[in-house]
Scaffold this motif. Structure first.
Motif, PDB file in Angstrom:
ATOM      1  N   PRO A   1      12.367   6.138   0.633  1.00 34.06           N
ATOM      2  CA  PRO A   1      11.926   7.005   1.728  1.00 34.06           C
ATOM      3  C   PRO A   1      10.524   6.586   2.178  1.00 34.06           C
ATOM      4  O   PRO A   1       9.683   6.228   1.341  1.00 34.06           O
ATOM      5  CB  PRO A   1      11.913   8.407   1.106  1.00 34.06           C
ATOM      6  CG  PRO A   1      12.824   8.306  -0.079  1.00 34.06           C
ATOM      7  CD  PRO A   1      12.703   6.898  -0.571  1.00 34.06           C
ATOM      8  N   PRO A   2      10.262   6.594   3.485  1.00 32.82           N
ATOM      9  CA  PRO A   2       8.935   6.187   3.970  1.00 32.82           C
ATOM     10  C   PRO A   2       7.838   7.088   3.407  1.00 32.82           C
ATOM     11  O   PRO A   2       8.020   8.301   3.277  1.00 32.82           O
ATOM     12  CB  PRO A   2       9.023   6.342   5.487  1.00 32.82           C
ATOM     13  CG  PRO A   2      10.439   6.617   5.807  1.00 32.82           C
ATOM     14  CD  PRO A   2      11.149   6.990   4.552  1.00 32.82           C
ATOM     15  N   LYS A   3       6.723   6.478   3.066  1.00 37.10           N
ATOM     16  CA  LYS A   3       5.563   7.226   2.579  1.00 37.10           C
ATOM     17  C   LYS A   3       4.590   7.419   3.736  1.00 37.10           C
ATOM     18  O   LYS A   3       4.582   6.637   4.684  1.00 37.10           O
ATOM     19  CB  LYS A   3       4.879   6.461   1.449  1.00 37.10           C
ATOM     20  CG  LYS A   3       5.736   6.290   0.217  1.00 37.10           C
ATOM     21  CD  LYS A   3       5.003   5.519  -0.852  1.00 37.10           C
ATOM     22  CE  LYS A   3       5.883   5.288  -2.062  1.00 37.10           C
ATOM     23  NZ  LYS A   3       5.211   4.465  -3.073  1.00 37.10           N
ATOM     24  N   SER A   4       3.760   8.434   3.618  1.00 39.22           N
ATOM     25  CA  SER A   4       2.737   8.677   4.642  1.00 39.22           C
ATOM     26  C   SER A   4       1.338   8.657   4.036  1.00 39.22           C
ATOM     27  O   SER A   4       0.402   9.200   4.598  1.00 39.22           O
ATOM     28  CB  SER A   4       3.003  10.004   5.356  1.00 39.22           C
ATOM     29  OG  SER A   4       3.029  11.059   4.414  1.00 39.22           O
ATOM     30  N   ASP A   5       1.214   8.015   2.866  1.00 37.65           N
ATOM     31  CA  ASP A   5      -0.084   7.928   2.193  1.00 37.65           C
ATOM     32  C   ASP A   5      -1.109   7.233   3.087  1.00 37.65           C
ATOM     33  O   ASP A   5      -0.783   6.239   3.748  1.00 37.65           O
ATOM     34  CB  ASP A   5       0.032   7.137   0.892  1.00 37.65           C
ATOM     35  CG  ASP A   5       0.992   7.769  -0.109  1.00 37.65           C
ATOM     36  OD1 ASP A   5       1.330   8.951   0.052  1.00 37.65           O
ATOM     37  OD2 ASP A   5       1.403   7.064  -1.044  1.00 37.65           O
ATOM     38  N   PRO A   6      -2.351   7.721   3.105  1.00 40.24           N
ATOM     39  CA  PRO A   6      -3.385   7.023   3.872  1.00 40.24           C
ATOM     40  C   PRO A   6      -3.779   5.727   3.164  1.00 40.24           C
ATOM     41  O   PRO A   6      -3.979   5.710   1.951  1.00 40.24           O
ATOM     42  CB  PRO A   6      -4.548   8.017   3.909  1.00 40.24           C
ATOM     43  CG  PRO A   6      -4.321   8.931   2.750  1.00 40.24           C
ATOM     44  CD  PRO A   6      -2.849   8.943   2.480  1.00 40.24           C
TER      45      PRO A   6
ATOM     46  N   GLY B   1       2.739   3.633   3.827  1.00 39.49           N
ATOM     47  CA  GLY B   1       1.763   4.611   4.279  1.00 39.49           C
ATOM     48  C   GLY B   1       1.326   4.319   5.695  1.00 39.49           C
ATOM     49  O   GLY B   1       1.975   3.568   6.423  1.00 39.49           O
ATOM     50  N   VAL B   2       0.199   4.915   6.048  1.00 38.59           N
ATOM     51  CA  VAL B   2      -0.363   4.791   7.390  1.00 38.59           C
ATOM     52  C   VAL B   2      -1.816   4.361   7.264  1.00 38.59           C
ATOM     53  O   VAL B   2      -2.542   4.854   6.392  1.00 38.59           O
ATOM     54  CB  VAL B   2      -0.272   6.138   8.141  1.00 38.59           C
ATOM     55  CG1 VAL B   2      -0.869   6.057   9.527  1.00 38.59           C
ATOM     56  CG2 VAL B   2       1.188   6.600   8.226  1.00 38.59           C
ATOM     57  N   VAL B   3      -2.228   3.454   8.133  1.00 34.86           N
ATOM     58  CA  VAL B   3      -3.614   2.999   8.123  1.00 34.86           C
ATOM     59  C   VAL B   3      -4.511   4.207   8.431  1.00 34.86           C
ATOM     60  O   VAL B   3      -4.333   4.886   9.443  1.00 34.86           O
ATOM     61  CB  VAL B   3      -3.862   1.880   9.159  1.00 34.86           C
ATOM     62  CG1 VAL B   3      -5.334   1.461   9.157  1.00 34.86           C
ATOM     63  CG2 VAL B   3      -2.968   0.688   8.875  1.00 34.86           C
ATOM     64  N   GLN B   4      -5.437   4.464   7.521  1.00 36.60           N
ATOM     65  CA  GLN B   4      -6.326   5.607   7.662  1.00 36.60           C
ATOM     66  C   GLN B   4      -7.145   5.458   8.944  1.00 36.60           C
ATOM     67  O   GLN B   4      -7.753   4.417   9.199  1.00 36.60           O
ATOM     68  CB  GLN B   4      -7.249   5.679   6.454  1.00 36.60           C
ATOM     69  CG  GLN B   4      -7.985   6.990   6.315  1.00 36.60           C
ATOM     70  CD  GLN B   4      -8.688   7.046   4.956  1.00 36.60           C
ATOM     71  OE1 GLN B   4      -9.079   6.036   4.379  1.00 36.60           O
ATOM     72  NE2 GLN B   4      -8.832   8.244   4.435  1.00 36.60           N
TER      73      GLN B   4
END
Length: 130
Positions: free
Chosen positions: A24-29, A122-125
């Protein structure tokens, strides 16, 4: 996936040749500093490529590692280069909003291509190019 002029060929078939089971996709910064270390040259770090702020784990593909034909994308958000089908390091930057509609379509095709093959870590902070 690159031609003799150093351009990335646009993805035509989105389905992987070999089925891929993704987490599952993560959304961690993910900070810019950490992403930069994920370029395949730092021991103990994975190899990541970000597109439109989403970070994909491409560690298992030699093409993104040192000496690989797509290493220019590793450790950064390469949205603009992918949209422009370019392998130029100076174009491997996050900014894509000013591109024409055709390039934006190509970028969306790359997002689909990566999303079907690589885990989202994740996503680039602070990304403003989502």
């Amino acid at each position: 996936m690159s031609d003799s002029k150093g351009h990335v060929q646009e993805p035509k078939n989105f389905a992987p040749k070999v089925p891929v089971t993704l987490d599952p996709p993560k959304s961690d910064p993910i900070t810019q500093d950490y992403l930069a270390k994920c370029d395949g040259t730092h021991e103990g770090y994975p190899t990541y490529v970000a597109i439109k702020g989403k970070v994909y784990d491409v560690s298992n593909k030699d093409a993104y590692g040192p000496g690989g034909q797509y290493h220019v994308f590793a450790g950064k958000d390469a949205s603009r280069a992918l949209a422009k089908s370019s392998l130029k390091a100076e174009e491997a930057v996050p900014q894509w909003q000013d591109l024409d509609d055709k390039e934006k379509t190509v970028l969306e095709e790359w997002v689909t291509f990566f999303s079907k093959r690589y885990n989202v870590m994740g996503v680039v902070q602070g990304a403003s190019n989502l």
